[in-house]
Design a protein around this motif. Structure first.
Motif, PDB file in Angstrom:
ATOM      1  N   GLY A 187       7.517   2.185  10.053  1.00  0.00           N
ATOM      2  CA  GLY A 187       7.100   0.855  10.482  1.00  0.00           C
ATOM      3  C   GLY A 187       7.109   0.751  11.999  1.00  0.00           C
ATOM      4  O   GLY A 187       6.289   0.049  12.601  1.00  0.00           O
ATOM      5  N   ILE A 188       8.016   1.463  12.608  1.00  0.00           N
ATOM      6  CA  ILE A 188       8.233   1.346  14.044  1.00  0.00           C
ATOM      7  C   ILE A 188       6.965   1.645  14.853  1.00  0.00           C
ATOM      8  O   ILE A 188       6.667   0.956  15.825  1.00  0.00           O
ATOM      9  N   THR A 189       6.187   2.632  14.427  1.00  0.00           N
ATOM     10  CA  THR A 189       4.982   2.973  15.190  1.00  0.00           C
ATOM     11  C   THR A 189       3.965   1.831  15.155  1.00  0.00           C
ATOM     12  O   THR A 189       3.256   1.581  16.130  1.00  0.00           O
ATOM     13  N   ALA A 190       3.902   1.118  14.021  1.00  0.00           N
ATOM     14  CA  ALA A 190       2.970  -0.004  13.932  1.00  0.00           C
ATOM     15  C   ALA A 190       3.462  -1.178  14.767  1.00  0.00           C
ATOM     16  O   ALA A 190       2.656  -1.952  15.312  1.00  0.00           O
ATOM     17  N   LEU A 191       4.775  -1.310  14.897  1.00  0.00           N
ATOM     18  CA  LEU A 191       5.296  -2.388  15.744  1.00  0.00           C
ATOM     19  C   LEU A 191       4.925  -2.120  17.209  1.00  0.00           C
ATOM     20  O   LEU A 191       4.613  -3.042  17.969  1.00  0.00           O
ATOM     21  N   VAL A 192       4.924  -0.856  17.572  1.00  0.00           N
ATOM     22  CA  VAL A 192       4.451  -0.480  18.909  1.00  0.00           C
ATOM     23  C   VAL A 192       2.998  -0.937  19.073  1.00  0.00           C
ATOM     24  O   VAL A 192       2.612  -1.487  20.106  1.00  0.00           O
ATOM     25  N   ALA A 237      -1.463  -7.980  19.451  1.00  0.00           N
ATOM     26  CA  ALA A 237      -1.488  -8.795  18.240  1.00  0.00           C
ATOM     27  C   ALA A 237      -0.348  -9.804  18.364  1.00  0.00           C
ATOM     28  O   ALA A 237       0.525  -9.667  19.231  1.00  0.00           O
ATOM     29  N   THR A 238      -0.343 -10.823  17.503  1.00  0.00           N
ATOM     30  CA  THR A 238       0.718 -11.832  17.579  1.00  0.00           C
ATOM     31  C   THR A 238       1.546 -11.844  16.306  1.00  0.00           C
ATOM     32  O   THR A 238       2.229 -12.808  15.987  1.00  0.00           O
ATOM     33  N   THR A 239       1.443 -10.760  15.571  1.00  0.00           N
ATOM     34  CA  THR A 239       2.078 -10.626  14.261  1.00  0.00           C
ATOM     35  C   THR A 239       3.566 -10.977  14.236  1.00  0.00           C
ATOM     36  O   THR A 239       4.311 -10.574  15.121  1.00  0.00           O
ATOM     37  N   THR A 240       3.964 -11.704  13.203  1.00  0.00           N
ATOM     38  CA  THR A 240       5.380 -11.934  12.940  1.00  0.00           C
ATOM     39  C   THR A 240       5.842 -10.890  11.931  1.00  0.00           C
ATOM     40  O   THR A 240       5.306 -10.796  10.827  1.00  0.00           O
ATOM     41  N   THR A 241       6.813 -10.082  12.345  1.00  0.00           N
ATOM     42  CA  THR A 241       7.345  -9.051  11.459  1.00  0.00           C
ATOM     43  C   THR A 241       8.725  -9.467  10.989  1.00  0.00           C
ATOM     44  O   THR A 241       9.575  -9.827  11.809  1.00  0.00           O
ATOM     45  N   ILE A 275       0.815  -1.209   0.000  1.00  0.00           N
ATOM     46  CA  ILE A 275       0.000   0.000   0.000  1.00  0.00           C
ATOM     47  C   ILE A 275       0.851   1.263   0.000  1.00  0.00           C
ATOM     48  O   ILE A 275       0.786   2.052  -0.941  1.00  0.00           O
ATOM     49  N   CYS A 276       1.633   1.458   1.035  1.00  0.00           N
ATOM     50  CA  CYS A 276       2.466   2.652   1.104  1.00  0.00           C
ATOM     51  C   CYS A 276       3.586   2.416   2.099  1.00  0.00           C
ATOM     52  O   CYS A 276       3.621   1.379   2.760  1.00  0.00           O
ATOM     53  N   MET A 277       4.498   3.384   2.208  1.00  0.00           N
ATOM     54  CA  MET A 277       5.624   3.262   3.126  1.00  0.00           C
ATOM     55  C   MET A 277       5.121   2.946   4.537  1.00  0.00           C
ATOM     56  O   MET A 277       4.296   3.674   5.098  1.00  0.00           O
ATOM     57  N   GLY A 278       5.622   1.860   5.094  1.00  0.00           N
ATOM     58  CA  GLY A 278       5.338   1.547   6.492  1.00  0.00           C
ATOM     59  C   GLY A 278       4.021   0.853   6.758  1.00  0.00           C
ATOM     60  O   GLY A 278       3.656   0.656   7.912  1.00  0.00           O
ATOM     61  N   ALA A 279       3.276   0.462   5.707  1.00  0.00           N
ATOM     62  CA  ALA A 279       1.932  -0.072   5.916  1.00  0.00           C
ATOM     63  C   ALA A 279       1.897  -1.557   6.262  1.00  0.00           C
ATOM     64  O   ALA A 279       0.880  -2.064   6.741  1.00  0.00           O
ATOM     65  N   SER A 280       2.979  -2.271   6.028  1.00  0.00           N
ATOM     66  CA  SER A 280       2.895  -3.732   6.124  1.00  0.00           C
ATOM     67  C   SER A 280       2.487  -4.224   7.517  1.00  0.00           C
ATOM     68  O   SER A 280       1.604  -5.076   7.642  1.00  0.00           O
ATOM     69  N   ILE A 281       3.134  -3.695   8.551  1.00  0.00           N
ATOM     70  CA  ILE A 281       2.883  -4.225   9.897  1.00  0.00           C
ATOM     71  C   ILE A 281       1.444  -3.930  10.322  1.00  0.00           C
ATOM     72  O   ILE A 281       0.732  -4.806  10.829  1.00  0.00           O
ATOM     73  N   GLY A 282       0.996  -2.706  10.067  1.00  0.00           N
ATOM     74  CA  GLY A 282      -0.393  -2.350  10.411  1.00  0.00           C
ATOM     75  C   GLY A 282      -1.390  -3.218   9.648  1.00  0.00           C
ATOM     76  O   GLY A 282      -2.409  -3.656  10.202  1.00  0.00           O
ATOM     77  N   THR A 283      -1.079  -3.484   8.377  1.00  0.00           N
ATOM     78  CA  THR A 283      -1.967  -4.317   7.570  1.00  0.00           C
ATOM     79  C   THR A 283      -2.085  -5.708   8.198  1.00  0.00           C
ATOM     80  O   THR A 283      -3.184  -6.271   8.304  1.00  0.00           O
ATOM     81  N   ALA A 284      -0.949  -6.241   8.621  1.00  0.00           N
ATOM     82  CA  ALA A 284      -0.956  -7.577   9.221  1.00  0.00           C
ATOM     83  C   ALA A 284      -1.765  -7.570  10.529  1.00  0.00           C
ATOM     84  O   ALA A 284      -2.523  -8.510  10.798  1.00  0.00           O
ATOM     85  N   ILE A 285      -1.623  -6.508  11.310  1.00  0.00           N
ATOM     86  CA  ILE A 285      -2.416  -6.433  12.549  1.00  0.00           C
ATOM     87  C   ILE A 285      -3.899  -6.480  12.200  1.00  0.00           C
ATOM     88  O   ILE A 285      -4.683  -7.232  12.784  1.00  0.00           O
ATOM     89  N   GLY A 286      -4.289  -5.673  11.223  1.00  0.00           N
ATOM     90  CA  GLY A 286      -5.700  -5.613  10.820  1.00  0.00           C
ATOM     91  C   GLY A 286      -6.215  -6.952  10.345  1.00  0.00           C
ATOM     92  O   GLY A 286      -7.330  -7.376  10.682  1.00  0.00           O
ATOM     93  N   LYS A 338      13.293  -4.809  20.828  1.00  0.00           N
ATOM     94  CA  LYS A 338      13.121  -5.228  22.219  1.00  0.00           C
ATOM     95  C   LYS A 338      12.602  -4.076  23.067  1.00  0.00           C
ATOM     96  O   LYS A 338      11.749  -4.271  23.944  1.00  0.00           O
ATOM     97  N   ALA A 339      13.102  -2.893  22.782  1.00  0.00           N
ATOM     98  CA  ALA A 339      12.683  -1.725  23.558  1.00  0.00           C
ATOM     99  C   ALA A 339      11.199  -1.444  23.377  1.00  0.00           C
ATOM    100  O   ALA A 339      10.517  -0.967  24.291  1.00  0.00           O
ATOM    101  N   VAL A 340      10.704  -1.775  22.212  1.00  0.00           N
ATOM    102  CA  VAL A 340       9.278  -1.573  21.927  1.00  0.00           C
ATOM    103  C   VAL A 340       8.434  -2.583  22.705  1.00  0.00           C
ATOM    104  O   VAL A 340       7.249  -2.384  22.943  1.00  0.00           O
TER     105      VAL A 340
END
Ligand code: SF4
Ligand code: SF4
Lengths: 587, 194
Positions: free
Chosen positions: A424-429, A436-440, A387-398, A478-480
């Protein structure tokens, strides 16, 4: 002295000549080379920012503090930067600020085809559109003057053809502008509602003054010729019109927002028929129609894709026989099929192994923007969404939230190192926070490869090549709050498959970092591999890697020795040990 | 604006078409003419089809060449020669490097690489020159100088003197590789016989 420059090189040069002190950007085709070239000048600070929003924020900080600042990005980057942009329009600047939006009609290298003149209008800031490299340089300098004269950010909108075309440019010297005085002025720079209400009035007032300016600036000019037909146009399209319609009168707009209404009405009055030739959206046309003028625009010319000279000529002939466009050639209808040649992951690309594994495991893959997006093409075919820059992790959560945890057991998000830092980092947060149990999977190839190998916060170098602190992705994840973080070499297919399997099975967030240098920066080129024909059974398993060096030959395969970088991946997947290092085969 | 020369350089990403077009544009600039170059890059670095358009003359407006108006096409690869053929004028010349690079759809078997490309092109246009660029480059001493060998062939067809070309190559190519590139240019230049 005249020098052959691309539009992007000319913008960098223009910024230097204009006395700019700060240049910021996130790389993106077709804008990337602006900052690459700006970084070569010692007088200017330059940076690759983690994303476009930050780039604009750094730029506006510099401008408010009194220095001239150039901020560049591709069209979709402005979507990311839109938040500070709209408010920056209210605060205004101090030192000049120019935002370059490099649009991409025809989507040569983009996920959509937006026309960012709309952003200029929505943010209520002036938009300038150069038509060649000389204008790219001149307009950049002028944009800084306008910015300071009217206390506003200015958008310089180019398109791929302007950004990447080379034409001759007259160079001049740098004019040091120094740093303007900075005065604390909260009512101008602190946009709490009470202050912002006053500033909105200033913005509207400024717009009226800009409209007057548009009427008198030589950014907009008329080239009189036969008055049977008048054409209003801007940007590179002006060059096409000049080429194919040498006999018409032209109103060339160098400033497309706000528009010079009187000038346009006057021009319309003096010609029999009015045409508006503009690429993408009917931006000028809608204004002109709203003033009650009768025009031809998108009824004649296409709304989609790049506007080409031959299209302009052909459409004019169709609607009106007597505008005598210069004769263009009859299109040649070829009778044979020419197979397409899509871009592919390079030989030795570190992403190839991962996509091979993901394809094999038949998992759903939420993708992102970068070289690795090419993993969607045959034969790897391993990506479901981009979709766009950084969207992958959020998409997987959804996807997980909609379809449940079981679905997440065969679902991964893939994202590059630079893209992960970009947004991407904000979606990992969010993964961690919202359980969520997403594998990134972070595809860390140690560089921003897609746009031509720019540095980013994970590489340890700045745009000027100076060493800097490098972000540790493991510690960051890890910090996240991600507890399962694993690093793996994507060329170790067995280990990789095992780890992906384990992390998919885990009912908690996990991050896998596949780490290996991009093949184009990896200096350790090995001996090529070749196929030992006696051992090759023709199973064609190696073709599933999509390495451009391996091709079918008869019933077996052949490796192009000149191209092969010896990564050895094909030998790993060959079940018959038929692929061996050059020198060991055939003996 | 009929005094404009239109040249298309086509090939596969990574073959060095961009360097060739930079040298060509540099040589034209030294003759004092107006010149515009249009190249689209981005995705094209990853082995896609690439095209650079060079236009020069007294005054050039558009940086791009309309279909059917190229005077010369310099093709670094056979399939690309065929793909861009419609851009060539009916009486234009096409210079083709006799090299085959399979695109991914051919590799994975969803498309066919036409076997008779050179015959097709010869049927469509009269001025067709074929050169074994790789062979010339190897003779010069470095397989990677194919692009400059092809440039030598192109240079022979244009009205720009040889010294100008050599000067621009000296300015463009890294010193370490200069010798072998000058040789490759010479190989290409001499392969022209009409
Ligand atoms: S540039 Fe690097 S990361 Fe991109 S496809 Fe090529 S090898 Fe892979
Ligand atoms: S070793 Fe195999 S997979 Fe790697 S570049 Fe060479 S042919 Fe391609």
């Amino acid at each position: 002295m005249k020098k052959l420059l691309t539009g992007n090189e000319a913008i960098a040069r223009g910024a230097w000549e204009a006395g700019v002190v700060v240049c910021t950007a996130y790389p993106g085709t077709p804008s990337t080379e602006i900052t690459e070239n700006a970084a070569k000048y010692d007088e200017m600070y330059a940076e690759w920012s983690p994303n476009e929003k930050v780039a604009l924020e750094v730029g506006l900080g510099a401008a408010i503090a009194g220095g001239r600042a150039l901020v560049s990005m591709k069209h979709v980057g402005v979507n990311v930067a839109a938040d500070p942009l709209f408010t920056l329009s209210y605060t205004g600047v101090n030192g000049g600020l120019v935002l370059v939006s490099a649009d991409d009609p025809g989507m040569h290298s983009s996920q959509n085809e937006q026309d960012n003149r709309h952003f200029g209008r929505a943010a209520k800031i002036p938009v300038l559109e150069p038509a060649n490299s000389q204008e790219s340089k001149d307009f950049t300098k002028l944009a800084f003057d306008i910015s300071e004269m009217f206390d506003t950010p200015v958008m310089l909108r180019t398109t791929t053809r302007v950004a990447h075309s080379q034409s001759l440019v007259e160079l001049t010297d740098r004019e040091e502008k120094g740093i303007k005085e900075y005065q604390k002025n909260p009512s101008k720079y602190v946009m709490i509602p009470a202050n912002a209400r006053h500033r909105h009035v200033v913005v509207e007032d400024r717009l009226i003054k800009l409209k007057d300016y548009a009427e008198s600036t030589d950014l907009n000019r008329v080239e009189w010729n036969d008055t049977k037909i008048g054409v209003i146009t801007s940007g590179v399209t002006y060059q096409y019109v000049k080429e194919v319609l040498p006999e018409v009168s032209i109103l060339k707009l160098g400033m497309t927002f706000p528009l010079p209404q009187k000038m346009i009405m006057d021009f319309a009055d003096k010609v029999d028929q009015l045409y508006i030739v503009e690429e993408l959206e009917p931006f000028i046309e809608e204004y002109v129609r709203s003033w009650g003028l009768d025009v031809h625009g998108k009824d004649t010319f296409p709304l989609i894709g790049e506007l080409l000279p031959e299209t302009i000529a052909a459409k004019m002939v169709q609607t009106l026989g007597d505008c005598s466009p210069r004769e263009t050639a009859e299109p040649d209808q070829l009778q044979y099929e020419v197979p397409p040649r899509p871009p592919v992951l390079c030989p030795g690309c570190p992403h190839r192994g991962l996509f091979y594994v993901l394809n094999k495991l038949k998992v759903t893959v939420a993708g992102d923007i970068g070289c690795y997006t090419l993993g969607c093409l045959a034969p790897l075919k391993a990506i479901d969404t981009t979709i766009c820059m950084g969207a992958s992790i959020g998409t997987a959560i959804g996807m997980e939230k909609a379809r449940g945890k079981d679905f997440a057991r065969s679902l991964v998000a893939v994202i590059g190192d630079s893209t992960f830092i970009h947004s991407g980092i904000t979606a990992l947060v969010d993964v961690v926070y919202n359980k969520a149990t997403t594998t990134t999977i972070i595809l860390d190839n140690r560089i921003t490869a897609m746009t031509g190998h720019q540095h980013n916060p994970t590489t340890g170098f700045t745009v000027k090549g100076e060493p800097t602190k490098e972000i540790d992705l493991v510690l960051l994840a890890k910090a996240v709050g991600v507890e399962r973080v694993r690093v793996v070499d994507p060329f170790e297919l067995e280990g990789l498959e095992k780890i992906v399997g384990e992390e998919l099975a885990a009912e908690e967030p996990s991050v896998i970092i596949t780490q290996r240098n991009c093949a184009l920066i990896d200096k350790s080129r090995n001996n090529p591999y070749s196929v030992f024909p006696g051992a090759c059974t023709g199973c064609l398993r190696c073709l599933k890697l999509g390495c451009p060096c391996i091709a079918k030959e008869g019933k077996k395969v052949r490796i192009n020795l000149a191209q092969c970088v010896g990564c050895g991946l094909c030998a790993t997947v060959c079940p018959s040990e038929a692929i061996r290092k050059e020198g060991s085969a055939n003996d | 604006m009929t005094d404009i020369t239109n040249i298309l350089i086509v090939g596969v990403g990574g073959q060095g078409t961009i360097l060739a077009s930079r040298v060509l544009a540099g040589a034209v600039q030294m003759t004092g003419q107006d010149v515009k170059v249009s190249e689209i890059h981005g995705m094209a670095q990853r082995g896609g089809s690439v095209v650079t358009q060079v236009r020069y003359g007294k005054e050039v407006a558009s940086p791009i060449i309309p279909e059917g108006e190229a005077d010369i096409i310099l093709a670094f690869e056979k399939l690309e020669a065929l793909r861009w053929l419609p851009y060539l004028k009916k009486d234009g010349s096409i210079l083709i490097n006799d090299q085959r690079i399979d695109p991914m759809p051919v590799v994975v078997g969803t498309a066919q690489y036409p076997s008779d490309i050179l015959d097709i092109i010869k049927k469509e246009r009269k001025e067709v020159f074929i050169i074994n660029g790789l062979g010339k480059a190897i003779e010069a001493g470095n397989a990677k100088t194919v692009n400059v060998a092809l440039l030598g062939l192109l240079a022979r067809c244009l009205k720009i003197d040889k010294k100008t070309w050599l000067d621009v190559i000296r300015e463009t190519v890294p010193f370490k590789l200069l010798e072998v590139n000058l040789k490759a240019f010479e190989e290409g230049w001499n392969s022209f016989d009409r």
